[in-house]
Scaffold this motif. Structure first.
Motif, PDB file in Angstrom:
ATOM      1  N   LYS A  27      -6.793   0.915 -22.983  1.00  0.00           N
ATOM      2  CA  LYS A  27      -6.015   2.062 -23.473  1.00  0.00           C
ATOM      3  C   LYS A  27      -5.805   1.973 -24.986  1.00  0.00           C
ATOM      4  O   LYS A  27      -5.809   2.994 -25.685  1.00  0.00           O
ATOM      5  CB  LYS A  27      -4.673   2.114 -22.748  1.00  0.00           C
ATOM      6  CG  LYS A  27      -3.896   3.396 -22.981  1.00  0.00           C
ATOM      7  CD  LYS A  27      -2.674   3.460 -22.065  1.00  0.00           C
ATOM      8  CE  LYS A  27      -3.072   3.622 -20.630  1.00  0.00           C
ATOM      9  NZ  LYS A  27      -1.898   3.780 -19.733  1.00  0.00           N
ATOM     10  N   PHE A  31      -6.882   4.852 -27.706  1.00  0.00           N
ATOM     11  CA  PHE A  31      -5.878   5.421 -28.605  1.00  0.00           C
ATOM     12  C   PHE A  31      -6.274   5.227 -30.064  1.00  0.00           C
ATOM     13  O   PHE A  31      -6.173   6.152 -30.875  1.00  0.00           O
ATOM     14  CB  PHE A  31      -4.525   4.764 -28.330  1.00  0.00           C
ATOM     15  CG  PHE A  31      -3.419   5.243 -29.222  1.00  0.00           C
ATOM     16  CD1 PHE A  31      -2.827   6.482 -29.021  1.00  0.00           C
ATOM     17  CD2 PHE A  31      -2.965   4.460 -30.266  1.00  0.00           C
ATOM     18  CE1 PHE A  31      -1.809   6.932 -29.842  1.00  0.00           C
ATOM     19  CE2 PHE A  31      -1.943   4.893 -31.093  1.00  0.00           C
ATOM     20  CZ  PHE A  31      -1.370   6.128 -30.882  1.00  0.00           C
ATOM     21  N   GLY A  92       1.864   3.249 -31.898  1.00  0.00           N
ATOM     22  CA  GLY A  92       1.457   3.515 -30.521  1.00  0.00           C
ATOM     23  C   GLY A  92       1.145   2.250 -29.746  1.00  0.00           C
ATOM     24  O   GLY A  92       1.530   2.112 -28.578  1.00  0.00           O
ATOM     25  N   SER A 107       1.315   6.588 -20.868  1.00  0.00           N
ATOM     26  CA  SER A 107       0.070   7.345 -21.020  1.00  0.00           C
ATOM     27  C   SER A 107      -0.273   7.492 -22.500  1.00  0.00           C
ATOM     28  O   SER A 107       0.533   7.157 -23.383  1.00  0.00           O
ATOM     29  CB  SER A 107       0.231   8.729 -20.386  1.00  0.00           C
ATOM     30  OG  SER A 107       1.236   9.461 -21.074  1.00  0.00           O
ATOM     31  N   LEU A 108      -1.478   8.007 -22.775  1.00  0.00           N
ATOM     32  CA  LEU A 108      -1.877   8.240 -24.164  1.00  0.00           C
ATOM     33  C   LEU A 108      -0.962   9.267 -24.829  1.00  0.00           C
ATOM     34  O   LEU A 108      -0.666   9.161 -26.018  1.00  0.00           O
ATOM     35  CB  LEU A 108      -3.334   8.718 -24.215  1.00  0.00           C
ATOM     36  CG  LEU A 108      -4.406   7.669 -23.901  1.00  0.00           C
ATOM     37  CD1 LEU A 108      -5.787   8.308 -23.912  1.00  0.00           C
ATOM     38  CD2 LEU A 108      -4.359   6.531 -24.909  1.00  0.00           C
ATOM     39  N   SER A 109      -0.516  10.251 -24.061  1.00  0.00           N
ATOM     40  CA  SER A 109       0.390  11.254 -24.630  1.00  0.00           C
ATOM     41  C   SER A 109       1.729  10.624 -25.009  1.00  0.00           C
ATOM     42  O   SER A 109       2.329  10.997 -26.025  1.00  0.00           O
ATOM     43  CB  SER A 109       0.611  12.397 -23.629  1.00  0.00           C
ATOM     44  OG  SER A 109       1.204  11.906 -22.437  1.00  0.00           O
ATOM     45  N   ASP A 110       2.200   9.659 -24.223  1.00  0.00           N
ATOM     46  CA  ASP A 110       3.438   8.943 -24.573  1.00  0.00           C
ATOM     47  C   ASP A 110       3.259   8.182 -25.885  1.00  0.00           C
ATOM     48  O   ASP A 110       4.170   8.142 -26.723  1.00  0.00           O
ATOM     49  CB  ASP A 110       3.830   7.969 -23.465  1.00  0.00           C
ATOM     50  CG  ASP A 110       4.205   8.663 -22.176  1.00  0.00           C
ATOM     51  OD1 ASP A 110       4.679   9.808 -22.244  1.00  0.00           O
ATOM     52  OD2 ASP A 110       4.007   8.065 -21.094  1.00  0.00           O
ATOM     53  N   PHE A 112       1.140   8.942 -28.285  1.00  0.00           N
ATOM     54  CA  PHE A 112       1.084   9.930 -29.356  1.00  0.00           C
ATOM     55  C   PHE A 112       2.493  10.407 -29.722  1.00  0.00           C
ATOM     56  O   PHE A 112       2.822  10.571 -30.906  1.00  0.00           O
ATOM     57  CB  PHE A 112       0.238  11.130 -28.935  1.00  0.00           C
ATOM     58  CG  PHE A 112      -1.207  11.010 -29.307  1.00  0.00           C
ATOM     59  CD1 PHE A 112      -1.615  11.181 -30.625  1.00  0.00           C
ATOM     60  CD2 PHE A 112      -2.149  10.703 -28.357  1.00  0.00           C
ATOM     61  CE1 PHE A 112      -2.940  11.057 -30.973  1.00  0.00           C
ATOM     62  CE2 PHE A 112      -3.480  10.583 -28.687  1.00  0.00           C
ATOM     63  CZ  PHE A 112      -3.892  10.755 -30.004  1.00  0.00           C
ATOM     64  N   ASN A 113       3.293  10.634 -28.706  1.00  0.00           N
ATOM     65  CA  ASN A 113       4.648  11.136 -28.959  1.00  0.00           C
ATOM     66  C   ASN A 113       5.459  10.161 -29.810  1.00  0.00           C
ATOM     67  O   ASN A 113       6.166  10.569 -30.733  1.00  0.00           O
ATOM     68  CB  ASN A 113       5.362  11.390 -27.632  1.00  0.00           C
ATOM     69  CG  ASN A 113       4.801  12.585 -26.893  1.00  0.00           C
ATOM     70  OD1 ASN A 113       4.189  13.464 -27.504  1.00  0.00           O
ATOM     71  ND2 ASN A 113       4.973  12.616 -25.584  1.00  0.00           N
ATOM     72  N   SER A 117       6.805  10.459 -33.790  1.00  0.00           N
ATOM     73  CA  SER A 117       8.235  10.681 -33.615  1.00  0.00           C
ATOM     74  C   SER A 117       9.002  10.235 -34.858  1.00  0.00           C
ATOM     75  O   SER A 117       8.421   9.886 -35.894  1.00  0.00           O
ATOM     76  CB  SER A 117       8.738   9.922 -32.387  1.00  0.00           C
ATOM     77  OG  SER A 117       8.683   8.522 -32.638  1.00  0.00           O
TER      78      SER A 117
END
Length: 350
Positions: A27, A31, A92, A107-110, A112-113, A117
Motif C-alpha cells: 500500500k 500511495f 500518509g 485505505s488509500l483515501s484515508d 490522502f485525507n 489535512s
C-alpha cells in the motif's frame, strides 16, 4: 505488534521496522507512486522545456551567465516542488504505519485525507518554529561578532569563525531533539508547538542514543538509496552525459551547456528515486524509535497493585455452639480414668 514493556536495542528496532515495512509495503508503494510519478515527470519536463537551448547560448556574451542562473533557479524550484511531495508522502505513510500497529488497515483515501489535512499545515508551522531559534542564534552571533571585533580591534570574520562552532552545536542539538515533531503531529494529532515540546521531552534523556541511531540509520538509508537510484539514473541519462562531456581545454559553450543539462537531469532523477525510497523507510523507522522513547520514558508502564492475601475465617453458628459447650464441660485431668477406678477416701463406693 510492538512489545511496550521492553526497551529496544538496535536489533529490535531493525526487526520491528523491517516487519512493519513488510506489512505496509504494498500500500505504501501505491500511495507513493501516485505522488512520485507525476512529480518526477513534471520536474524533468521543467528541465526539458524551460532550460536554455543551444540557440539561447549564442545570443551574446552574457548568455552563459544567464544559462547558469536559470539552471540554478530551476534546480531549487524543482527541489522545493519535490520536497513538498515528499512531506505529503511521509504524512500518509506515517498514518498507515501508525494504524497498522494498532491493528487497523487504512485505505488509500484515508491516507490522502490525512496528507492533505490540517496535519500538513501544522508540519509547515513546525518547520517555521524550528527556524526561529536558528535565525535568532545567527543574529546574536552576528551582533557578538561585531561587538567583539570592535573591542579587540580586529576583523569580524575571525570572531565569527570562533563563534560558528558553538552555533552549529546548538543547531545540531535542537535538530535531534525536535526530530520527532512530525511523527507526533501525525500519530498523536498534536499541534506544532506541542509536538516540538513533546519531542524535546522524550529525547532529552536519550539524546546521544538518538543521535547515534540517527547517524547509523542515515548511513544505511543513504547507501540503500544510492545503490538503487544511481544505476537507474545513469541508465536513463548516462548516455547524454557522456556524449556531451566537454573535452579538456574545450571552449565550446554549447557543448558545456548540453552536458550540464543532461547532468542536472540525472541529478534530479537520483533525487526523485532517493526521495521515493526514504519517504517510505524514514517514517517507519521514526515511528518505531518514537515508541522506544515512550517506553524508556515509562509512558506504557502499568501500576500493578500489591495483592495481600487475607485468609478469612468464616465461623458458622454451629461452630460457636460447639465451642460454648466445650467451655461448659468439666475438664478431665485424667483421661485414662474410668468407672472402675477406686477412690482411696471411699473404698466402698459410698
Amino acid at each position: 505488534m510492538i512489545d511496550k514493556t521492553q526497551i529496544m536495542g538496535l536489533s529490535d528496532i531493525f526487526d520491528y521496522s523491517f516487519n512493519l515495512l513488510k506489512a505496509i509495503l504494498s500500500k505504501a508503494l501505491r500511495f507513493s507512486a501516485i505522488f512520485i510519478i507525476p512529480a518526477g515527470a513534471l520536474a524533468l519536463f521543467i528541465y526539458t522545456v524551460m532550460a536554455p537551448t543551444a540557440n539561447d547560448l549564442q545570443l551574446g556574451e552574457n548568455a552563459p551567465g544567464v544559462f547558469a542562473a536559470t539552471m540554478v533557479m530551476l534546480f531549487y524550484l524543482v527541489m522545493l516542488f519535490l520536497s513538498i511531495g515528499s512531506q505529503l508522502i511521509q504524512i500518509g505513510i506515517l498514518k498507515l504505519a501508525d494504524k497498522s500497529l494498532a491493528g487497523e488497515q487504512p485505505s488509500l483515501s484515508d491516507m490522502f485525507n490525512v496528507a492533505f489535512s490540517i496535519a500538513f499545515w501544522r508540519i509547515v508551522l513546525m518547520y517555521i518554529l524550528m527556524l526561529l531559534p536558528i535565525i535568532g542564534i545567527v543574529i546574536i552571533i552576528g551582533i557578538l561578532a561585531v561587538l567583539l571585533a570592535d573591542l579587540i580591534g580586529g576583523g569580524a570574520s575571525g570572531v565569527i569563525l570562533l563563534l560558528i562552532i558553538p552555533t552549529y552545536v546548538a543547531i545540531f542539538y535542537f535538530a535531534i531533539a525536535w526530530m520527532y515533531g512530525k511523527t507526533i503531529i501525525v500519530s498523536e494529532n498534536a499541534h506544532a508547538a506541542a509536538s516540538l515540546k513533546r519531542s524535546y521531552r522524550l529525547v532529552k534523556g536519550n539524546w546521544w542514543r538518538t543521535f547515534g541511531r540517527t547517524i547509523l540509520f542515515g548511513l544505511i538509508e543513504g547507501l540503500a538509496s544510492m545503490l538503487i537510484s544511481l544505476p537507474i539514473a545513469f541508465f536513463v541519462f548516462g548516455g547524454d552525459v557522456l556524449a556531451n562531456f566537454p573535452q579538456q581545454g574545450s571552449q565550446d559553450v554549447v557543448a558545456m551547456a548540453l552536458y550540464l543539462v543532461a547532468l542536472f537531469k540525472m541529478i534530479i532523477l537520483v533525487y526523485i528515486i532517493s526521495m521515493f525510497v526514504t519517504s517510505i523507510i524514514t517514517p517507519v523507522y521514526q515511528l518505531v524509535t518514537l515508541y522506544d522513547l515512550r517506553i524508556r520514558n515509562n509512558e506504557f508502564a502499568v501500576e500493578i497493585p500489591t495483592v495481600i492475601e487475607q485468609v478469612e475465617i468464616k465461623e458458622t453458628e454451629t461452630d460457636w455452639e460447639a465451642r460454648a459447650a466445650a467451655w461448659e464441660k468439666p475438664i478431665d485431668n485424667n483421661p485414662a480414668a474410668d468407672e472402675n477406678t477406686v477412690d482411696p477416701k471411699d473404698p466402698d463406693g459410698n
